[in-house]
Design an enzyme around this catalytic site. Structure first.
Site, PDB file in Angstrom:
ATOM      1  N   ALA A  69       0.864  -1.177   0.000  1.00 39.19           N
ATOM      2  CA  ALA A  69       0.000   0.000   0.000  1.00 39.19           C
ATOM      3  C   ALA A  69       0.904   1.231   0.000  1.00 39.19           C
ATOM      4  O   ALA A  69       2.057   1.165   0.440  1.00 39.19           O
ATOM      5  CB  ALA A  69      -0.885  -0.019   1.236  1.00 39.19           C
ATOM      6  N   GLY A 112       0.692  -5.001   0.824  1.00 43.38           N
ATOM      7  CA  GLY A 112      -0.469  -5.077  -0.065  1.00 43.38           C
ATOM      8  C   GLY A 112      -0.154  -5.732  -1.401  1.00 43.38           C
ATOM      9  O   GLY A 112      -1.047  -6.281  -2.051  1.00 43.38           O
ATOM     10  N   GLU A 115      -0.464  -9.309  -0.777  1.00 44.83           N
ATOM     11  CA  GLU A 115      -1.888  -9.567  -0.533  1.00 44.83           C
ATOM     12  C   GLU A 115      -2.685  -9.522  -1.839  1.00 44.83           C
ATOM     13  O   GLU A 115      -3.600 -10.320  -2.047  1.00 44.83           O
ATOM     14  CB  GLU A 115      -2.408  -8.536   0.482  1.00 44.83           C
ATOM     15  CG  GLU A 115      -1.751  -8.731   1.850  1.00 44.83           C
ATOM     16  CD  GLU A 115      -1.943  -7.548   2.796  1.00 44.83           C
ATOM     17  OE1 GLU A 115      -1.633  -6.409   2.396  1.00 44.83           O
ATOM     18  OE2 GLU A 115      -2.392  -7.760   3.923  1.00 44.83           O
ATOM     19  N   GLU A 135       4.681  -4.954   7.125  1.00 48.14           N
ATOM     20  CA  GLU A 135       3.928  -3.907   7.828  1.00 48.14           C
ATOM     21  C   GLU A 135       4.423  -3.698   9.255  1.00 48.14           C
ATOM     22  O   GLU A 135       4.380  -2.595   9.783  1.00 48.14           O
ATOM     23  CB  GLU A 135       2.427  -4.244   7.847  1.00 48.14           C
ATOM     24  CG  GLU A 135       1.747  -4.168   6.490  1.00 48.14           C
ATOM     25  CD  GLU A 135       1.796  -5.475   5.699  1.00 48.14           C
ATOM     26  OE1 GLU A 135       2.591  -6.380   6.052  1.00 48.14           O
ATOM     27  OE2 GLU A 135       1.040  -5.579   4.720  1.00 48.14           O
TER      28      GLU A 135
HETATM   29  N1  CAA Z   1       4.621   3.179  -0.697  1.00 47.75           N
HETATM   30  C1  CAA Z   1       5.025   4.332  -1.234  1.00 47.75           C
HETATM   31  N2  CAA Z   1       6.199   4.466  -1.885  1.00 47.75           N
HETATM   32  C2  CAA Z   1       6.986   3.387  -1.968  1.00 47.75           C
HETATM   33  C3  CAA Z   1       6.617   2.148  -1.426  1.00 47.75           C
HETATM   34  C4  CAA Z   1       5.370   2.073  -0.769  1.00 47.75           C
HETATM   35  N3  CAA Z   1       4.894   0.918  -0.245  1.00 47.75           N
HETATM   36  N4  CAA Z   1       7.614   1.271  -1.649  1.00 47.75           N
HETATM   37  C5  CAA Z   1       8.563   1.923  -2.331  1.00 47.75           C
HETATM   38  N5  CAA Z   1       8.193   3.209  -2.528  1.00 47.75           N
HETATM   39  C6  CAA Z   1       8.945   4.277  -3.216  1.00 47.75           C
HETATM   40  C7  CAA Z   1      10.117   4.753  -2.395  1.00 47.75           C
HETATM   41  O1  CAA Z   1       9.694   5.684  -1.421  1.00 47.75           O
HETATM   42  C8  CAA Z   1      10.979   5.351  -3.462  1.00 47.75           C
HETATM   43  O2  CAA Z   1      10.455   6.605  -3.814  1.00 47.75           O
HETATM   44  P1  CAA Z   1      11.439   7.898  -3.933  1.00 47.75           P
HETATM   45  O3  CAA Z   1      12.303   7.570  -5.128  1.00 47.75           O
HETATM   46  O4  CAA Z   1      10.494   9.012  -4.163  1.00 47.75           O
HETATM   47  O5  CAA Z   1      12.209   7.950  -2.664  1.00 47.75           O
HETATM   48  C9  CAA Z   1      10.754   4.416  -4.649  1.00 47.75           C
HETATM   49  O6  CAA Z   1       9.513   3.742  -4.388  1.00 47.75           O
HETATM   50  C10 CAA Z   1      11.821   3.356  -4.803  1.00 47.75           C
HETATM   51  O7  CAA Z   1      11.939   2.667  -3.567  1.00 47.75           O
HETATM   52  P2  CAA Z   1      13.347   2.439  -2.835  1.00 47.75           P
HETATM   53  O8  CAA Z   1      14.286   3.535  -3.144  1.00 47.75           O
HETATM   54  O9  CAA Z   1      13.064   2.171  -1.391  1.00 47.75           O
HETATM   55  O10 CAA Z   1      13.837   1.093  -3.568  1.00 47.75           O
HETATM   56  P3  CAA Z   1      14.827  -0.002  -2.990  1.00 47.75           P
HETATM   57  O11 CAA Z   1      15.110  -0.906  -4.142  1.00 47.75           O
HETATM   58  O12 CAA Z   1      15.967   0.621  -2.271  1.00 47.75           O
HETATM   59  O13 CAA Z   1      13.980  -0.804  -1.897  1.00 47.75           O
HETATM   60  C11 CAA Z   1      12.018  -1.959  -1.075  1.00 47.75           C
HETATM   61  C12 CAA Z   1      12.898  -1.603  -2.301  1.00 47.75           C
HETATM   62  C13 CAA Z   1      12.802  -2.878  -0.144  1.00 47.75           C
HETATM   63  C14 CAA Z   1      10.813  -2.701  -1.616  1.00 47.75           C
HETATM   64  C15 CAA Z   1      11.608  -0.665  -0.331  1.00 47.75           C
HETATM   65  O14 CAA Z   1      11.117   0.269  -1.255  1.00 47.75           O
HETATM   66  C16 CAA Z   1      10.558  -0.882   0.722  1.00 47.75           C
HETATM   67  O15 CAA Z   1      10.867  -1.396   1.793  1.00 47.75           O
HETATM   68  N6  CAA Z   1       9.313  -0.474   0.432  1.00 47.75           N
HETATM   69  C17 CAA Z   1       8.219  -0.528   1.391  1.00 47.75           C
HETATM   70  C18 CAA Z   1       7.697  -1.939   1.555  1.00 47.75           C
HETATM   71  C19 CAA Z   1       6.598  -1.964   2.579  1.00 47.75           C
HETATM   72  O16 CAA Z   1       6.799  -1.633   3.737  1.00 47.75           O
HETATM   73  N7  CAA Z   1       5.400  -2.409   2.156  1.00 47.75           N
HETATM   74  C20 CAA Z   1       4.240  -2.470   3.044  1.00 47.75           C
HETATM   75  C21 CAA Z   1       3.413  -1.225   2.903  1.00 47.75           C
HETATM   76  S1  CAA Z   1       2.086  -1.172   4.088  1.00 47.75           S
HETATM   77  C22 CAA Z   1       0.894  -2.163   3.455  1.00 47.75           C
HETATM   78  O17 CAA Z   1       1.009  -2.699   2.380  1.00 47.75           O
HETATM   79  C23 CAA Z   1      -0.330  -2.330   4.310  1.00 47.75           C
HETATM   80  C24 CAA Z   1      -1.246  -3.407   3.845  1.00 47.75           C
HETATM   81  O18 CAA Z   1      -1.269  -4.498   4.378  1.00 47.75           O
HETATM   82  C25 CAA Z   1      -2.181  -3.200   2.776  1.00 47.75           C
END
Ligand code: CAA
Length: 261
Positions: A69, A112, A115, A135
């Site tokens: 998400a 998400g 999911e 999460e």
């Molecule tokens: N939401 C919003 N933006 C996101 C995102 C997310 N879930 N995941 C990645 N991005 C964005 C980053 O902020 C970044 O944007 P900027 O260039 O503007 O900074 C861009 O995508 C590229 O990401 P990274 O630079 O972090 O890429 P990376 O290769 O270094 O890392 C990753 C990849 C490990 C997947 C890392 O991006 C990450 O940990 N992302 C978040 C994963 C996460 O926590 N997901 C759960 C979300 S909560 C949820 O989903 C609730 C639910 O149950 C529905």
């Protein structure tokens, strides 16, 4: 088969009876914001309603299927709004799609994203795919089915491990755990998904919808009730022209010509 609509956050292509929906926000790793929810559910419903479409592929552009998400959108979300708007509930519209959905997981499928992949009927993964429910690292828990569908798919031990540690699991572990049906070479992921979709699309649409319905009922009912449900669907399948054609074709040693009737 009609021409698909255009959307802000996804690409949709119709070819050979297959609708391919590609999450297309690669700069944010296809993070699932509200527009993505509206776009994906609308595109899936439209494909479901189109008589020329027989199977749906869901995949992501770039290095992610979806990294979850949209954290940026959620960072200011408060309890009252989330509760009143029943945040994430809109994804359940995908449960109403009767045609088979194949998730082709091309990279990160986190939160998400994992999911969403689990909402599909057949889940295949590129060898580069990574799955997880991170999460917990954000001080929250899964909200689109992670604690429920993942537990049903891979059991309590692994689901607890993933949801409590927030670690990622690679495609090989995902297949070993029963989350993924097949792992394929990264470069042939879409080809493999299309081949599976073409195989599924060659069957009677009534039979494939009944299979989908019956397997999904297995998650909702006690065994005896599920067996009775399956039996009734089987009885109902005997009323279709496709049953007559399928069995006649077997006896006559020829390919069936299904008419979805
Ligand atoms: N939401 C919003 N933006 C996101 C995102 C997310 N879930 N995941 C990645 N991005 C964005 C980053 O902020 C970044 O944007 P900027 O260039 O503007 O900074 C861009 O995508 C590229 O990401 P990274 O630079 O972090 O890429 P990376 O290769 O270094 O890392 C990753 C990849 C490990 C997947 C890392 O991006 C990450 O940990 N992302 C978040 C994963 C996460 O926590 N997901 C759960 C979300 S909560 C949820 O989903 C609730 C639910 O149950 C529905």
């Amino acid at each position: 088969m009609s021409t698909p609509a255009t959307y802000e956050t996804i690409l949709v292509e119709y070819a050979d009876g297959i609708a391919t929906i590609t999450l297309n926000r690669p700069d944010s790793l296809n993070a699932l914001n509200l527009t993505v929810l509206e776009d994906v559910t609308a595109a899936a419903s439209a494909a479901d309603a189109d008589d020329g479409i027989r199977a749906i592929i869901l995949t992501g552009a770039g290095k992610a299927f979806a990294a979850g998400a949209d954290i940026k959108q959620m960072s200011s979300l408060d309890f009252a709004t989330a509760y009143r708007k029943n945040w994430f509930a809109g994804w359940s519209r995908l449960d109403d799609v009767s045609k088979p959905i194949i998730a082709a997981v091309n990279g990160f499928a986190l939160g998400g994203g994992c999911e969403l992949a689990m909402m599909a009927d057949i889940l295949i993964a590129s060898e580069k795919a990574k799955f997880g429910q991170p999460e917990i690292n954000l001080g929250v828990l899964p909200g689109m089915g992670g604690s429920q569908r993942l537990t049903r798919a891979i059991g309590k031990a692994k689901a607890m491990d993933l949801c409590l540690t927030g670690r990622m699991m690679d495609a090989e572990e995902a297949e070993r755990s029963g989350l993924v049906a097949r792992v394929v070479a990264h470069d042939s992921l879409i080809e493999e998904a299309e081949s599976i979709a073409a195989t599924v699309a060659s069957k009677s649409l009534i039979a494939s919808s009944m299979v989908k319905e019956a397997v999904n009922v297995a998650f909702e009912t006690p065994l005896q009730q599920g067996l009775a449900y399956e039996r009734r669907l089987f009885h109902a399948s005997l009323a279709t022209n496709d049953q007559s054609e399928g069995m006649a074709a077997f006896v006559e040693k020829r390919k069936p010509d299904f008419t979805d009737s």
